[in-house]
Design an enzyme around this catalytic site. Structure first.
Site, PDB file in Angstrom:
ATOM      1  N   HIS A  17       0.825  -1.201   0.000  1.00 39.61           N
ATOM      2  CA  HIS A  17       0.000   0.000   0.000  1.00 39.61           C
ATOM      3  C   HIS A  17       0.862   1.256   0.000  1.00 39.61           C
ATOM      4  O   HIS A  17       1.909   1.312   0.643  1.00 39.61           O
ATOM      5  CB  HIS A  17      -0.957   0.051   1.196  1.00 39.61           C
ATOM      6  CG  HIS A  17      -0.378  -0.516   2.458  1.00 39.61           C
ATOM      7  ND1 HIS A  17       0.896  -0.256   2.897  1.00 39.61           N
ATOM      8  CD2 HIS A  17      -0.924  -1.348   3.380  1.00 39.61           C
ATOM      9  CE1 HIS A  17       1.102  -0.892   4.032  1.00 39.61           C
ATOM     10  NE2 HIS A  17       0.030  -1.565   4.339  1.00 39.61           N
ATOM     11  N   GLU A  59       7.893  -3.184  31.411  1.00 41.44           N
ATOM     12  CA  GLU A  59       9.078  -2.569  30.797  1.00 41.44           C
ATOM     13  C   GLU A  59      10.347  -3.262  31.309  1.00 41.44           C
ATOM     14  O   GLU A  59      10.542  -3.389  32.518  1.00 41.44           O
ATOM     15  CB  GLU A  59       9.120  -1.080  31.123  1.00 41.44           C
ATOM     16  CG  GLU A  59      10.388  -0.361  30.704  1.00 41.44           C
ATOM     17  CD  GLU A  59      10.735  -0.550  29.235  1.00 41.44           C
ATOM     18  OE1 GLU A  59      11.877  -0.957  28.944  1.00 41.44           O
ATOM     19  OE2 GLU A  59       9.848  -0.292  28.386  1.00 41.44           O
ATOM     20  N   HIS A 108       0.151  35.729  23.406  1.00 37.27           N
ATOM     21  CA  HIS A 108      -0.538  35.435  24.659  1.00 37.27           C
ATOM     22  C   HIS A 108      -2.043  35.481  24.427  1.00 37.27           C
ATOM     23  O   HIS A 108      -2.531  36.366  23.742  1.00 37.27           O
ATOM     24  CB  HIS A 108      -0.163  36.460  25.723  1.00 37.27           C
ATOM     25  CG  HIS A 108      -0.935  36.317  27.001  1.00 37.27           C
ATOM     26  ND1 HIS A 108      -0.637  35.337  27.918  1.00 37.27           N
ATOM     27  CD2 HIS A 108      -2.004  37.007  27.493  1.00 37.27           C
ATOM     28  CE1 HIS A 108      -1.477  35.445  28.942  1.00 37.27           C
ATOM     29  NE2 HIS A 108      -2.315  36.453  28.699  1.00 37.27           N
TER      30      HIS A 108
END
Length: 479
Positions: A36, A216, A457
């Site tokens: 693809h 992990e 801001h």
């Protein structure tokens, strides 16, 4: 005479970009693709995962709507609809790449490629039907045969790393392919690996109500990130219900018809078992260098990837490699940049190799994580004297107005030169605002130059400016 100036093998974010740039330079180009356009990133990685994560963001927004004065009914997660939307997003972009191929007069050759000699590519019919964009179509689509080119660029990407004992079966043990198209929402999920892929899927499924445990192997989660940022991210992720086991290794998995049980070795040497409906193996990826005929041609490989110089040139003249197959960091934007660098080299232009540390890294979980350059520990290891600035989103007006005031921006400078060595963030939209410091690093902006910048801001990006000021001892909005 060669059929083409450039043949690119692989149509992912490195390959299709290389082909387009070749066409822009007036070179006759073709792309060989077996499945693809857009590669894994567009079809099964970066894009569809972000679509799913956006659905989770919307679910969270509705859950907290009352805090913003909006009354709605109880939200319901419609997983099939979320998946369908993510697939539609990918399909749309897939068609877009097809359009670009046609617009730039690039031939698309559908099949599996092998480099049989320098300058020669043999293409066989793909093992499974290619997903060809229906409209608009590329200029020309070709099939099996032998093609020649002055330059061959390998852009074959990478695939999920398969750990022994955790071989995917599309049922109880998933890779990211299955995680992107789940038939039902698992009640419980074990995620092996806390890198970007594992953490993003953990964040998605946890917010939909799945009980998620992340395992992990390293001593801490998100091991590639700055330790301070990783700790803050973990704390936030735990609030969504994710639990973590650090320094833990999955030794094996035992499957039944309805669940999978992982045998886990902990850091103290003891073992425990954890059972869930599904286990997602997200232990990284490996480059697709096999089956291309490279060893027979004498192309040097390094840990399963093509060894290249700073221009993408392999050990064999005329054969180049970019993106994941050329080694880490294995990121889509790195692949696209490689493509531009390699085409510049082919065109005889001056090339400045990119340092891996200057490539931005993003994880799109909740909260988002973004970084570039050296971590604090890496910077300290250089022996330089550092200036480190921090600014919390709790002091940023826009973040407070958004109701997303948790997180931190951290910047690291060389005190002697003012060089930006690293930037690390966790919080709202940090994957977007990182771009400012990525540009700053690329133009070698110093701490004083960044301090002089005027940022609008109220914006989240003001936190970058305040962090720089903090590094200089001039922060305004924190004590």
């Amino acid at each position: 005479m060669s059929d083409y100036d450039v043949i690119v093998i692989g149509a992912g974010p490195g390959g299709y970009v290389a082909a387009i740039r070749a066409a822009q330079l007036g070179l006759k180009a073709a792309v060989v693709e077996r499945e693809h356009l857009g590669g894994i990133c567009l079809n099964w990685g970066c894009i569809p995962t972000k679509a799913l994560l956006k659905s989770a963001d919307m679910l969270d927004s509705v859950r907290h709507a009352a805090e913003f004065g909006v009354t709605v009914g109880a939200p319901v997660a419609n997983l099939p609809a979320m998946v369908q939307r993510s697939r539609e997003v990918s399909a749309k972009l897939n068609a877009g790449v097809g359009f670009l191929m046609g617009k730039n007069k690039i031939d698309v050759i559908w099949g599996e490629a092998k480099v049989t000699a320098p300058g020669r590519v043999t293409v066989q019919a793909p093992a499974k039907p290619a997903v060809q964009p229906q409209h608009p179509a590329p200029k020309k689509t070709l099939g099996a045969g032998t093609y020649s080119a002055k330059h061959i660029i390998l852009a074959t990407g990478a695939r999920p790393r398969v750990l022994p004992g955790l071989e995917p079966d599309s049922d109880r043990i998933w890779t990211y392919f299955e995680a992107l198209k789940p038939k039902t929402l698992p009640k419980s999920l074990i995620v092996v690996g806390s890198g970007a892929i594992g953490t993003e899927f953990a964040s998605f499924f946890a917010r939909l109500g799945t009980q998620v445990t992340v395992i992990e192997a390293m001593d801490r989660v998100l091991p590639a990130e700055d330790a301070e940022i990783a700790a803050l991210a973990r704390k936030r992720l735990e609030k969504t219900g994710i639990s973590f086991l650090e320094g833990a290794m999955v030794e094996s998995a035992r499957k039944t018809a309805s669940e999978v049980t992982a045998r886990i070795k902990l850091k103290d040497g003891s073992t425990v078992e954890k059972t869930a409906e599904v286990l997602l193996s997200a232990a990284g990826v490996v480059g697709n260098a096999e089956g291309l005929g490279l060893e027979a041609l004498g192309v040097t490989l390094d840990r399963g990837c093509v060894k290249v110089d700073g221009r993408g040139q392999s050990s064999v003249p005329g054969i180049w490699a970019i993106g994941d197959v050329a080694g880490p960091p294995m990121l889509a934007h790195k692949a696209s940049h490689d493509a531009l660098t390699t085409l510049a080299a082919i065109a005889g232009e001056e090339v400045h190799p990119l340092l891996p540390s200057s490539i931005p890294r993003c994880t799109y979980c909740d909260p988002q994580i973004a970084s570039i350059g050296l971590t604090e520990a890496q910077a300290e290891a250089t022996g330089r004297k550092l200036r480190i600035g921090r600014f919390p989103f709790a002091a940023n007006g826009k973040a407070i107005a958004m109701g997303e005031a948790e997180g931190l921006v951290k910047v690291i400078f060389d005190e002697a030169t003012g060089e930006l060595l690293g930037a690390h963030m966790v919080g709202p939209e940090v994957t977007e605002i990182l771009a400012a410091l990525s540009i700053g690093m690329s133009v070698e902006a110093t701490d004083e130059a960044l301090a002089q910048a005027v940022l609008a801001h109220p914006t989240l990006s003001e936190s970058l400016h305040e962090a720089v000021l903090s590094a200089l001892g001039r922060a305004i909005h924190i004590a």
